[in-house]
Design an enzyme around this catalytic site. Structure first.
Site, PDB file in Angstrom:
ATOM      1  N   ASP A  89       1.048  -1.248   0.187  1.00  0.00           N
ATOM      2  CA  ASP A  89       0.014   0.023   0.099  1.00  0.00           C
ATOM      3  C   ASP A  89       0.696   1.319   0.034  1.00  0.00           C
ATOM      4  O   ASP A  89       1.707   1.322   0.912  1.00  0.00           O
ATOM      5  CB  ASP A  89      -0.783   0.030   1.176  1.00  0.00           C
ATOM      6  N   ASP A  94      -3.215   2.513  -5.855  1.00  0.00           N
ATOM      7  CA  ASP A  94      -2.234   2.693  -4.993  1.00  0.00           C
ATOM      8  C   ASP A  94      -1.921   1.444  -4.092  1.00  0.00           C
ATOM      9  O   ASP A  94      -1.042   1.479  -3.241  1.00  0.00           O
ATOM     10  CB  ASP A  94      -2.303   3.766  -4.016  1.00  0.00           C
ATOM     11  N   GLU A  95      -2.540   0.454  -4.832  1.00  0.00           N
ATOM     12  CA  GLU A  95      -2.269  -0.921  -3.805  1.00  0.00           C
ATOM     13  C   GLU A  95      -2.343  -2.168  -4.714  1.00  0.00           C
ATOM     14  O   GLU A  95      -2.929  -2.191  -5.777  1.00  0.00           O
ATOM     15  CB  GLU A  95      -3.027  -1.051  -2.704  1.00  0.00           C
TER      16      GLU A  95
END
Length: 409
Positions: A18, A133-134
DNA sequence: TCTGGGGTCCTAGGACCC
DNA sequence: TCTGGGGTCCTAGGACCC
């Protein structure tokens, strides 16, 4: 049951990575003088920083913002002031009026997203995309991951995870947090335990000590509703959930979700890391700056409606999809949301066809209340070359003419 | 001063078919 | 003329996630 003759499968090693305060961190790369300050990314209005003649920059403050919009990301300094993702900007301005407000720049975030994912893929190619974003990473087959270093049995894993963090840092200048455990559920929780710039390894035998004390809300899949209901049942921690009678959970939450709650609380999750997936639907929606009325603001609404259909057709063309189910979404004042959809005989990509079908959907909605949002969606996606869908005779849709249907579109 | 925009998955009822 | 059962598609709503 595993007999002595069935070899037990080696435990998987799954990472969840993350990026830390991703959008805000990307912005700090270009405005480094903001480091350490409360900064919020979000809003739709123009509030670009202005460069003054002396070269210094002037930033918008949260207090200057008026209108609808929410925080997309806030820096850790801003979070300390009580402003978080999803919070309305006007509300956030009351808590942190001096926080700096930056507009979102999705193209730039997507660019950095590609950079960090490519960097990870060089080390560990089995990656599941979970948004900008992960990612999940299956480390099970990564060379060296199962080797122990010194007397730390997880030394190999830790080294590989460190290598991934370093690679992300080199490629983007950004930090991330990683959790490594035997499955996705636990890794998602673990990656949050030491944020930012964290690295958390967790074995199954550590579930009671590390996971059970946490609030049930930390489990991905338990949202506000389930959380509130669990709380009303006197269940606040994962450990309390694990100790709850599975039959009671099933009675309260239904067969499927009740069973899943029990499994999740015990840290059990067999879902694979999925490296490829096809989209199910594509949509466009917009929240208006002021609430609009179908009759009073007919021209404006009609133009927005058409524009959404055109944007959607553009998205379909660019991504190479056709869709057969056309749907609309309306949100009224008071946040009541209504959807309607219509499945066509043949898939389409054409803006006018979409617009017409969406217009037919709209006719089935009572439009007497003011609207705050309008959206258009296309589902049942296919590729241009795909075989035509088996046609079923069109059934009568009882649209029951609405008295307040203002036949506007 | 309420609550963005892009998604996924699940449930549930009725239609329709065998 | 009381009442079957399963399977799939379509539609609407809702929970949840990033």
């Amino acid at each position: 049951m595993a007999s002595p003759h069935t070899p037990t499968l080696p435990e998987r090693l799954i990472a969840h990575l993350d990026m830390d305060a991703f959008y805000a961190s990307v912005e700090l790369l270009r405005y480094p003088e903001l480091k350490g300050l409360p900064v919020v990314v979000g809003g739709r209005r123009m509030h670009e920083p202005k460069t003054l003649p002396d070269g210094s920059r002037q930033y918008a403050r949260l207090r200057d913002y008026t209108g609808r919009g929410v925080i997309t990301t806030s820096t850790y300094a801003a979070r300390d002031l009580g402003v978080f993702s999803g919070m309305g900007l006007m509300k956030a301005a009351l808590r942190a009026p001096d926080a700096i407000l930056l507009p979102t720049d999705f193209d730039r975030y997507r660019h950095f997203s590609r950079l960090f994912k490519a960097a990870v893929a060089e080390i560990a190619p089995v990656i599941e995309d979970r948004g900008i974003d992960e990612i999940y990473i299956d480390l099970s087959e990564v060379p060296g991951v199962r080797e122990s270093v010194g007397h730390d049995p997880q030394g190999g894993v830790r080294a590989v995870a460190r290598e991934i963090k370093n690679a992300v840092q080199r490629a983007t200048g950004l930090t991330c947090s990683i959790g490594v455990t035997p499955n996705k559920l636990l890794s998602k929780i673990a990656s949050e335990l030491d944020k930012p710039d964290g690295l958390t390894l967790l074995r199954a035998d550590e579930i009671p000590s590390r996971i059970w004390p946490l609030a049930v809300r930390k489990i991905n899949g338990i949202g506000p509703k389930a959380n509130a209901k669990l709380e009303s049942l006197g269940i606040e921690t994962v450990g309390e959930l694990a100790a709850a009678d599975p039959q009671m959970l099933i009675a309260q939450f239904g067969r499927s979700y009740g069973h899943w709650l029990h499994e999740a609380a015990h840290g059990r999750d067999e879902r694979p890391v999925v490296t490829h997936s096809e989209p199910v639907s594509i949509s466009r929606e917009t929240t208006f700056e002021r609430d609009l009325h179908a009759k009073l603001d007919r021209a404006e609404l009609g133009a927005i409606f058409t524009r959404l259909c055109e944007q959607l057709a553009g998205d379909l063309a660019r991504k190479g999809y056709l869709g057969r189910t056309i749907g609309i979404k309306l949100r009224f004042v008071g946040f009541r949301t209504v959807t309607r959809d219509l499945t066509l005989d043949l898939p389409t990509q054409d803006a006018q066809t979409i617009r017409q079908a969406a217009g037919a959907c709209l006719k089935r909605v009572d439009l007497s209340q003011r609207l705050r949002l309008l959206g258009v969606r296309v589902g049942s996606l296919s590729r241009p070359g795909d075989p035509a869908p088996a046609r079923r005779p069109t059934r009568r849709v009882d649209s029951g003419p609405k008295p307040e249907n203002l036949s506007l579109f």
